[in-house]
Scaffold this motif. Sequence first.
Motif, PDB file in Angstrom:
ATOM      1  N   SER A 211      37.965  48.633  52.037  1.00  0.00           N
ATOM      2  CA  SER A 211      38.268  49.974  51.523  1.00  0.00           C
ATOM      3  C   SER A 211      39.418  49.987  50.526  1.00  0.00           C
ATOM      4  O   SER A 211      39.369  50.705  49.520  1.00  0.00           O
ATOM      5  N   VAL A 212      40.480  49.198  50.792  1.00  0.00           N
ATOM      6  CA  VAL A 212      41.657  49.234  49.920  1.00  0.00           C
ATOM      7  C   VAL A 212      41.340  48.752  48.503  1.00  0.00           C
ATOM      8  O   VAL A 212      41.780  49.389  47.529  1.00  0.00           O
ATOM      9  N   PRO A 213      40.623  47.649  48.289  1.00  0.00           N
ATOM     10  CA  PRO A 213      40.381  47.192  46.905  1.00  0.00           C
ATOM     11  C   PRO A 213      39.668  48.211  46.035  1.00  0.00           C
ATOM     12  O   PRO A 213      40.038  48.411  44.871  1.00  0.00           O
ATOM     13  N   ILE A 214      38.662  48.884  46.588  1.00  0.00           N
ATOM     14  CA  ILE A 214      37.930  49.841  45.750  1.00  0.00           C
ATOM     15  C   ILE A 214      38.752  51.088  45.493  1.00  0.00           C
ATOM     16  O   ILE A 214      38.663  51.707  44.423  1.00  0.00           O
ATOM     17  N   VAL A 215      39.604  51.479  46.465  1.00  0.00           N
ATOM     18  CA  VAL A 215      40.505  52.614  46.240  1.00  0.00           C
ATOM     19  C   VAL A 215      41.545  52.257  45.191  1.00  0.00           C
ATOM     20  O   VAL A 215      41.873  53.071  44.311  1.00  0.00           O
ATOM     21  N   TYR A 216      42.064  51.018  45.256  1.00  0.00           N
ATOM     22  CA  TYR A 216      43.049  50.584  44.266  1.00  0.00           C
ATOM     23  C   TYR A 216      42.442  50.523  42.872  1.00  0.00           C
ATOM     24  O   TYR A 216      43.107  50.827  41.879  1.00  0.00           O
ATOM     25  N   GLU A 217      41.171  50.133  42.787  1.00  0.00           N
ATOM     26  CA  GLU A 217      40.511  50.060  41.485  1.00  0.00           C
ATOM     27  C   GLU A 217      40.383  51.449  40.852  1.00  0.00           C
ATOM     28  O   GLU A 217      40.477  51.597  39.633  1.00  0.00           O
ATOM     29  N   LYS A 218      40.189  52.474  41.670  1.00  0.00           N
ATOM     30  CA  LYS A 218      40.032  53.831  41.144  1.00  0.00           C
ATOM     31  C   LYS A 218      41.370  54.471  40.784  1.00  0.00           C
ATOM     32  O   LYS A 218      41.469  55.220  39.819  1.00  0.00           O
ATOM     33  N   TYR A 219      42.411  54.204  41.585  1.00  0.00           N
ATOM     34  CA  TYR A 219      43.723  54.831  41.379  1.00  0.00           C
ATOM     35  C   TYR A 219      44.784  53.765  41.098  1.00  0.00           C
ATOM     36  O   TYR A 219      45.858  53.774  41.691  1.00  0.00           O
ATOM     37  N   LYS A 220      44.474  52.864  40.195  1.00  0.00           N
ATOM     38  CA  LYS A 220      45.360  51.736  39.929  1.00  0.00           C
ATOM     39  C   LYS A 220      46.680  52.167  39.310  1.00  0.00           C
ATOM     40  O   LYS A 220      47.751  51.686  39.693  1.00  0.00           O
ATOM     41  N   THR A 221      46.645  53.096  38.369  1.00  0.00           N
ATOM     42  CA  THR A 221      47.868  53.504  37.662  1.00  0.00           C
ATOM     43  C   THR A 221      48.869  54.150  38.605  1.00  0.00           C
ATOM     44  O   THR A 221      50.060  53.791  38.612  1.00  0.00           O
ATOM     45  N   GLN A 222      48.411  55.082  39.415  1.00  0.00           N
ATOM     46  CA  GLN A 222      49.314  55.767  40.340  1.00  0.00           C
ATOM     47  C   GLN A 222      49.872  54.815  41.397  1.00  0.00           C
ATOM     48  O   GLN A 222      51.071  54.840  41.716  1.00  0.00           O
ATOM     49  N   ILE A 223      49.023  53.935  41.910  1.00  0.00           N
ATOM     50  CA  ILE A 223      49.468  53.008  42.954  1.00  0.00           C
ATOM     51  C   ILE A 223      50.473  52.016  42.395  1.00  0.00           C
ATOM     52  O   ILE A 223      51.495  51.714  43.045  1.00  0.00           O
ATOM     53  N   ASP A 224      50.224  51.490  41.194  1.00  0.00           N
ATOM     54  CA  ASP A 224      51.167  50.550  40.582  1.00  0.00           C
ATOM     55  C   ASP A 224      52.531  51.193  40.340  1.00  0.00           C
ATOM     56  O   ASP A 224      53.573  50.534  40.463  1.00  0.00           O
ATOM     57  N   TYR A 226      54.051  53.639  42.146  1.00  0.00           N
ATOM     58  CA  TYR A 226      54.809  53.746  43.396  1.00  0.00           C
ATOM     59  C   TYR A 226      55.136  52.373  43.985  1.00  0.00           C
ATOM     60  O   TYR A 226      56.197  52.184  44.591  1.00  0.00           O
ATOM     61  N   VAL A 227      54.251  51.415  43.795  1.00  0.00           N
ATOM     62  CA  VAL A 227      54.539  50.061  44.267  1.00  0.00           C
ATOM     63  C   VAL A 227      55.701  49.462  43.498  1.00  0.00           C
ATOM     64  O   VAL A 227      56.559  48.767  44.063  1.00  0.00           O
ATOM     65  N   GLY A 228      55.779  49.733  42.199  1.00  0.00           N
ATOM     66  CA  GLY A 228      56.909  49.240  41.405  1.00  0.00           C
ATOM     67  C   GLY A 228      58.228  49.839  41.871  1.00  0.00           C
ATOM     68  O   GLY A 228      59.246  49.132  41.937  1.00  0.00           O
ATOM     69  N   ILE A 229      58.227  51.121  42.205  1.00  0.00           N
ATOM     70  CA  ILE A 229      59.452  51.755  42.724  1.00  0.00           C
ATOM     71  C   ILE A 229      59.869  51.115  44.048  1.00  0.00           C
ATOM     72  O   ILE A 229      61.053  50.791  44.261  1.00  0.00           O
ATOM     73  N   ALA A 230      58.915  50.920  44.950  1.00  0.00           N
ATOM     74  CA  ALA A 230      59.235  50.308  46.237  1.00  0.00           C
ATOM     75  C   ALA A 230      59.711  48.870  46.071  1.00  0.00           C
ATOM     76  O   ALA A 230      60.634  48.422  46.768  1.00  0.00           O
ATOM     77  N   ARG A 231      59.121  48.132  45.125  1.00  0.00           N
ATOM     78  CA  ARG A 231      59.528  46.752  44.887  1.00  0.00           C
ATOM     79  C   ARG A 231      60.959  46.687  44.355  1.00  0.00           C
ATOM     80  O   ARG A 231      61.749  45.826  44.767  1.00  0.00           O
ATOM     81  N   ASP A 232      61.318  47.596  43.469  1.00  0.00           N
ATOM     82  CA  ASP A 232      62.679  47.603  42.924  1.00  0.00           C
ATOM     83  C   ASP A 232      63.707  47.922  44.008  1.00  0.00           C
ATOM     84  O   ASP A 232      64.776  47.301  44.077  1.00  0.00           O
ATOM     85  N   GLN A 233      63.389  48.871  44.862  1.00  0.00           N
ATOM     86  CA  GLN A 233      64.314  49.214  45.937  1.00  0.00           C
ATOM     87  C   GLN A 233      64.455  48.064  46.931  1.00  0.00           C
ATOM     88  O   GLN A 233      65.567  47.762  47.386  1.00  0.00           O
ATOM     89  N   THR A 234      63.347  47.427  47.240  1.00  0.00           N
ATOM     90  CA  THR A 234      63.408  46.286  48.166  1.00  0.00           C
ATOM     91  C   THR A 234      64.204  45.136  47.562  1.00  0.00           C
ATOM     92  O   THR A 234      64.999  44.477  48.256  1.00  0.00           O
ATOM     93  N   LYS A 235      64.020  44.894  46.282  1.00  0.00           N
ATOM     94  CA  LYS A 235      64.760  43.824  45.617  1.00  0.00           C
ATOM     95  C   LYS A 235      66.256  44.100  45.608  1.00  0.00           C
ATOM     96  O   LYS A 235      67.067  43.188  45.831  1.00  0.00           O
ATOM     97  N   SER A 236      66.644  45.348  45.386  1.00  0.00           N
ATOM     98  CA  SER A 236      68.075  45.684  45.400  1.00  0.00           C
ATOM     99  C   SER A 236      68.677  45.516  46.790  1.00  0.00           C
ATOM    100  O   SER A 236      69.805  45.027  46.936  1.00  0.00           O
ATOM    101  N   ILE A 237      67.916  45.884  47.817  1.00  0.00           N
ATOM    102  CA  ILE A 237      68.415  45.721  49.190  1.00  0.00           C
ATOM    103  C   ILE A 237      68.582  44.249  49.529  1.00  0.00           C
ATOM    104  O   ILE A 237      69.585  43.839  50.130  1.00  0.00           O
ATOM    105  N   VAL A 238      67.597  43.414  49.133  1.00  0.00           N
ATOM    106  CA  VAL A 238      67.683  41.975  49.402  1.00  0.00           C
ATOM    107  C   VAL A 238      68.866  41.362  48.664  1.00  0.00           C
ATOM    108  O   VAL A 238      69.581  40.502  49.207  1.00  0.00           O
ATOM    109  N   GLU A 239      69.108  41.794  47.442  1.00  0.00           N
ATOM    110  CA  GLU A 239      70.250  41.264  46.688  1.00  0.00           C
ATOM    111  C   GLU A 239      71.578  41.650  47.339  1.00  0.00           C
ATOM    112  O   GLU A 239      72.518  40.845  47.365  1.00  0.00           O
TER     113      GLU A 239
END
Length: 254
Positions: A211-224, A226-239
């Motif tokens: 289910s996730v791959p086909i949903v990601y294919e349809k809403y790729k822009t929006q998911i990318d 929010y994922v980029g925001i979460a990745r940046d926050q996680t990277k700052s916490i790890v640093e």
Amino acid sequence: MAELSAATQSPSVSSSSSGAEPSAPGSGSPGACPALGAKSCGSSCADSFVSSSSSQPVSLFSTSQVHDLIFWRDVKKTGFVFGTTLIVLLSLAAFSVISVVSYLILALLSVTISFRVYKSVIQAVQKSEEGHPFKAYLDVDITLSSEAFHNYVNAALVHVNKALKLIIRLFLVEDLVDSLKLAVFMWLMTYVGAVFNGITLLILAELLVFSVPIVYEKYKTQIDHYVGIARDQTKSIVEKIQAKLPGIAKKKAE
């Protein structure tokens, strides 16, 4: 007489000795190895063939086939695989493994035996000689050659060695942050294990995979986004965590 016999034998000897000279590359027989002697030709060619064939990665399914399967490129094929595996997992959640395997084998045998008897009755009534209904499948060669077996084993050994190196690296704390990540993940999994069992997790994993791959294919822009925001926050916490750990800070300074 001896001189006459020696004189008659000398041309054949000279011709045979002249024919033993090595031929130029490309002028020999098609199966010969150039620039190699007759004794080492067969072994060296065989060794090079085995080494080249064993170095090639072997996989049962290609990446494109798996990609098409989870992205529902062929709806009938994906639906069959998804439905079959889901039914098996739900059966394993309700019954034991022995019961599920026994019922599957009985179901398969009931289908094949019924079809075999049906075709035999039809052939007897029509007086035809069509032969065994599964003859085309019985004649299929499904034997696994030793070369293919070794190729599969070599491909599996690559993944096993990588897994062993990763386990040693994590448990012997080569990188403190990675080991702490594993500890936190295992601590979270204790709560997951208290709520779900292994079969339930497999069912959830299958639902996510299909289910996730086909949903990601349809809403790729929006998911990318929010994922980029979460990745940046996680990277700052790890640093920040790495900056407070003395061992990591010294290693970065060096």
